[in-house]
Design an enzyme around this catalytic site. Structure first.
Site, PDB file in Angstrom:
ATOM      1  N   ASN A  10      26.999  15.165-139.479  1.00 27.85           N
ATOM      2  CA  ASN A  10      26.019  16.139-139.762  1.00 27.85           C
ATOM      3  C   ASN A  10      25.710  17.125-138.531  1.00 27.85           C
ATOM      4  OD1 ASN A  10      23.148  17.429-139.941  1.00 27.85           O
ATOM      5  ND2 ASN A  10      22.837  16.155-141.372  1.00 27.85           N
ATOM      6  N   ASP A  12      23.825  19.785-138.630  1.00 33.71           N
ATOM      7  CA  ASP A  12      22.714  20.784-138.342  1.00 33.71           C
ATOM      8  C   ASP A  12      22.006  21.193-137.047  1.00 33.71           C
ATOM      9  OD1 ASP A  12      22.682  20.387-141.038  1.00 33.71           O
ATOM     10  OD2 ASP A  12      20.929  18.997-141.180  1.00 33.71           O
ATOM     11  N   HIS A  13      22.069  19.832-136.000  1.00 35.60           N
ATOM     12  CA  HIS A  13      21.532  20.385-134.832  1.00 35.60           C
ATOM     13  C   HIS A  13      22.193  21.121-133.790  1.00 35.60           C
ATOM     14  CE1 HIS A  13      18.113  18.478-136.496  1.00 35.60           C
ATOM     15  NE2 HIS A  13      18.699  17.690-136.933  1.00 35.60           N
ATOM     16  N   ARG A  21      18.117  30.534-129.659  1.00 36.37           N
ATOM     17  CA  ARG A  21      18.072  32.089-129.070  1.00 36.37           C
ATOM     18  C   ARG A  21      18.736  33.165-129.983  1.00 36.37           C
ATOM     19  NH1 ARG A  21      18.617  32.183-123.397  1.00 36.37           N
ATOM     20  NH2 ARG A  21      16.954  30.938-122.751  1.00 36.37           N
ATOM     21  N   HIS A  46      22.517  20.489-143.995  1.00 36.21           N
ATOM     22  CA  HIS A  46      21.473  20.446-144.808  1.00 36.21           C
ATOM     23  C   HIS A  46      20.932  21.884-144.600  1.00 36.21           C
ATOM     24  CE1 HIS A  46      17.250  18.416-145.555  1.00 36.21           C
ATOM     25  NE2 HIS A  46      17.662  19.493-146.306  1.00 36.21           N
ATOM     26  N   ARG A  48      18.139  24.040-145.315  1.00 41.36           N
ATOM     27  CA  ARG A  48      16.586  23.847-145.595  1.00 41.36           C
ATOM     28  C   ARG A  48      16.095  24.907-146.230  1.00 41.36           C
ATOM     29  NH1 ARG A  48      14.349  18.771-143.132  1.00 41.36           N
ATOM     30  NH2 ARG A  48      12.535  19.587-144.020  1.00 41.36           N
ATOM     31  N   ARG A  52      15.850  26.039-141.067  1.00 42.95           N
ATOM     32  CA  ARG A  52      15.293  26.160-139.715  1.00 42.95           C
ATOM     33  C   ARG A  52      16.584  25.996-138.744  1.00 42.95           C
ATOM     34  NH1 ARG A  52      12.034  20.588-139.976  1.00 42.95           N
ATOM     35  NH2 ARG A  52      10.807  21.785-141.423  1.00 42.95           N
ATOM     36  N   HIS A  53      17.814  25.361-139.568  1.00 42.98           N
ATOM     37  CA  HIS A  53      18.924  25.280-138.671  1.00 42.98           C
ATOM     38  C   HIS A  53      20.205  25.989-139.478  1.00 42.98           C
ATOM     39  CE1 HIS A  53      18.605  21.642-141.280  1.00 42.98           C
ATOM     40  NE2 HIS A  53      17.961  20.779-140.268  1.00 42.98           N
ATOM     41  N   GLU A  73      23.552  18.622-148.224  1.00 43.67           N
ATOM     42  CA  GLU A  73      22.332  18.494-148.537  1.00 43.67           C
ATOM     43  C   GLU A  73      21.232  19.374-148.957  1.00 43.67           C
ATOM     44  OE1 GLU A  73      20.813  16.277-144.888  1.00 43.67           O
ATOM     45  OE2 GLU A  73      22.425  14.906-145.052  1.00 43.67           O
ATOM     46  N   THR A 104      13.950  14.849-142.583  1.00 43.54           N
ATOM     47  CA  THR A 104      13.643  14.132-143.970  1.00 43.54           C
ATOM     48  C   THR A 104      12.802  12.936-143.834  1.00 43.54           C
ATOM     49  OG1 THR A 104      15.837  15.317-144.397  1.00 43.54           O
ATOM     50  CG2 THR A 104      14.909  13.758-146.175  1.00 43.54           C
ATOM     51  N   GLU A 154      22.626   7.575-151.366  1.00 46.29           N
ATOM     52  CA  GLU A 154      22.548   7.336-149.979  1.00 46.29           C
ATOM     53  C   GLU A 154      21.248   6.652-149.717  1.00 46.29           C
ATOM     54  OE1 GLU A 154      23.970  10.589-147.515  1.00 46.29           O
ATOM     55  OE2 GLU A 154      22.752  10.001-145.783  1.00 46.29           O
ATOM     56  N   HIS A 193      20.630   8.206-141.692  1.00 47.05           N
ATOM     57  CA  HIS A 193      19.495   8.819-141.077  1.00 47.05           C
ATOM     58  C   HIS A 193      19.085   7.734-139.816  1.00 47.05           C
ATOM     59  CE1 HIS A 193      15.476  10.816-140.503  1.00 47.05           C
ATOM     60  NE2 HIS A 193      16.016  11.647-141.175  1.00 47.05           N
ATOM     61  N   GLY A 194      18.864   8.589-138.624  1.00 49.90           N
ATOM     62  CA  GLY A 194      18.694   7.856-137.375  1.00 49.90           C
ATOM     63  C   GLY A 194      19.410   6.765-136.876  1.00 49.90           C
ATOM     64  N   GLY A 215      24.091  12.608-137.371  1.00 43.95           N
ATOM     65  CA  GLY A 215      23.964  13.763-137.123  1.00 43.95           C
ATOM     66  C   GLY A 215      23.234  13.725-135.651  1.00 43.95           C
ATOM     67  N   HIS A 216      21.819  13.705-135.673  1.00 41.50           N
ATOM     68  CA  HIS A 216      21.089  13.839-134.705  1.00 41.50           C
ATOM     69  C   HIS A 216      21.234  13.205-133.247  1.00 41.50           C
ATOM     70  CE1 HIS A 216      17.247  13.819-132.029  1.00 41.50           C
ATOM     71  NE2 HIS A 216      17.133  15.011-132.371  1.00 41.50           N
TER      72      HIS A 216
HETATM   73  N1  PXP Z   1      21.662  11.670-144.505  1.00 40.08           N
HETATM   74  C1  PXP Z   1      20.540  12.487-144.829  1.00 40.08           C
HETATM   75  C2  PXP Z   1      20.385  12.521-146.582  1.00 40.08           C
HETATM   76  C3  PXP Z   1      19.833  13.398-144.258  1.00 40.08           C
HETATM   77  O1  PXP Z   1      18.888  14.051-144.685  1.00 40.08           O
HETATM   78  C4  PXP Z   1      19.989  13.240-142.715  1.00 40.08           C
HETATM   79  C5  PXP Z   1      19.259  14.072-141.656  1.00 40.08           C
HETATM   80  O2  PXP Z   1      19.332  15.725-142.322  1.00 40.08           O
HETATM   81  C6  PXP Z   1      21.225  12.397-142.259  1.00 40.08           C
HETATM   82  C7  PXP Z   1      21.794  11.603-143.173  1.00 40.08           C
HETATM   83  C8  PXP Z   1      21.444  12.361-140.598  1.00 40.08           C
HETATM   84  O3  PXP Z   1      20.375  11.781-140.120  1.00 40.08           O
HETATM   85  P1  PXP Z   1      20.465  11.930-138.452  1.00 40.08           P
HETATM   86  O4  PXP Z   1      20.535  13.391-138.215  1.00 40.08           O
HETATM   87  O5  PXP Z   1      19.187  11.337-138.228  1.00 40.08           O
HETATM   88  O6  PXP Z   1      21.420  11.088-138.146  1.00 40.08           O
END
Ligand code: PXP
Length: 251
Positions: A10, A12-13, A21, A46, A48, A52-53, A73, A104, A154, A193-194, A215-216
């Site tokens: 992922n 996104d970040h 910036r 994702h 949104r 935001r990203h 997403e 999320t 998921e 997630h996480g 991702g994060h």
């Molecule tokens: N899966 C889904 C459905 C999510 O919404 C996210 C966060 O955008 C992730 C996976 C990835 O989570 P993380 O960025 O915490 O790894």
């Protein structure tokens, strides 16, 4: 026999940092290409509602330039549906979305939102995208996803990652049970997630989970070791955990 385990990175970040910036740097599409070279099987982004990203232009470029599956997403809204129908991503993961949340929070309530979700699952599937629902590890949610006709779920691993000790073990058991139930009712099972280097192995070792979306942590870790190295290490931890289940030799 456990199936191979895919990694969706992922990005996104990367866009979060770019947007701090304005401008174009760092480019999430460049990060996506690098992620693929480092071992990602697909890219997750994702879009949104508040942008935001990830931006609309990022989705357009990812759809056009990427030679790996894109997992979009999105919230189940008319605006997002129109975008997904236009770009036809390989996969769409429907997620709950609140403007005020930092990330999320919790899974989609497929039981309560059944009637609302049904046309989205139907239209996206008919348009050629593989639809998944991001849900809590709960049999009622899985049954609702099955009834909605979504081929994939998921499972939200946030609670498992946030907890420690006995409580983490309890959350892990919920995910293992849900992944077993998913297979029993004919759903493909993903998780995410996480997840971090410390939490990924027990999830990767669940034989019926076939894809992790991360991702994060990877983007954060890239600050210290580089994106290539962070993804390679995650991939290796996942593959070792999966091989320990299959009994296959690890690289
Ligand atoms: N899966 C889904 C459905 C999510 O919404 C996210 C966060 O955008 C992730 C996976 C990835 O989570 P993380 O960025 O915490 O790894």
């Amino acid at each position: 026999m456990p199936r191979p385990l895919r990694l969706g990175v992922n990005i996104d970040h990367v866009a979060t940092i770019r947007n701090a910036r304005g401008g174009r740097h760092p480019d999430p599409v460049r990060a996506a290409r690098l992620a693929v070279k480092a071992g990602a099987d697909g890219i997750t982004a994702h879009l949104r509602e508040d942008r935001r990203h990830i931006s609309d232009d990022d989705i357009a470029r990812l759809s056009r330039d990427l030679d790996r599956p894109l997992n979009l997403e999105m919230a189940a809204t008319e605006e997002m549906l129109a975008i997904a129908l236009r770009h036809k991503p390989h996969a769409v993961c429907l997620v709950p979305e609140k403007r005020t949340e930092v990330t999320t929070e919790g899974g989609l309530d497929a039981v309560r939102l059944f009637d609302q979700l049904q046309p989205y699952v139907q239209k996206l599937g008919a348009n050629g995208s593989r639809v998944s629902l991001f849900i809590e590890a709960d049999a009622r949610q899985l049954d609702a996803a099955r009834k909605l006709g979504a081929p994939v779920v998921e499972l939200h691993t946030g609670s498992y990652c946030e907890r420690e000790g006995v409580e983490r073990e309890r959350q892990l058991k919920r995910i293992v049970d849900a992944a077993t139930h998913a297979e029993a009712i004919g759903l493909e099972c993903h998780a995410g997630h996480g997840l971090t280097f410390d939490t990924v192995a027990p999830i990767a070792a669940i034989p019926t989970v076939v894809e992790l979306n991360i991702g994060h942590f990877l983007i954060g870790e890239a600050i210290f070791s580089g994106l290539d190295s962070a993804i390679r290490r995650m991939r290796s931890l996942m593959d070792k955990a999966r091989a320990s289940v299959t009994g296959a030799a690890t690289a």
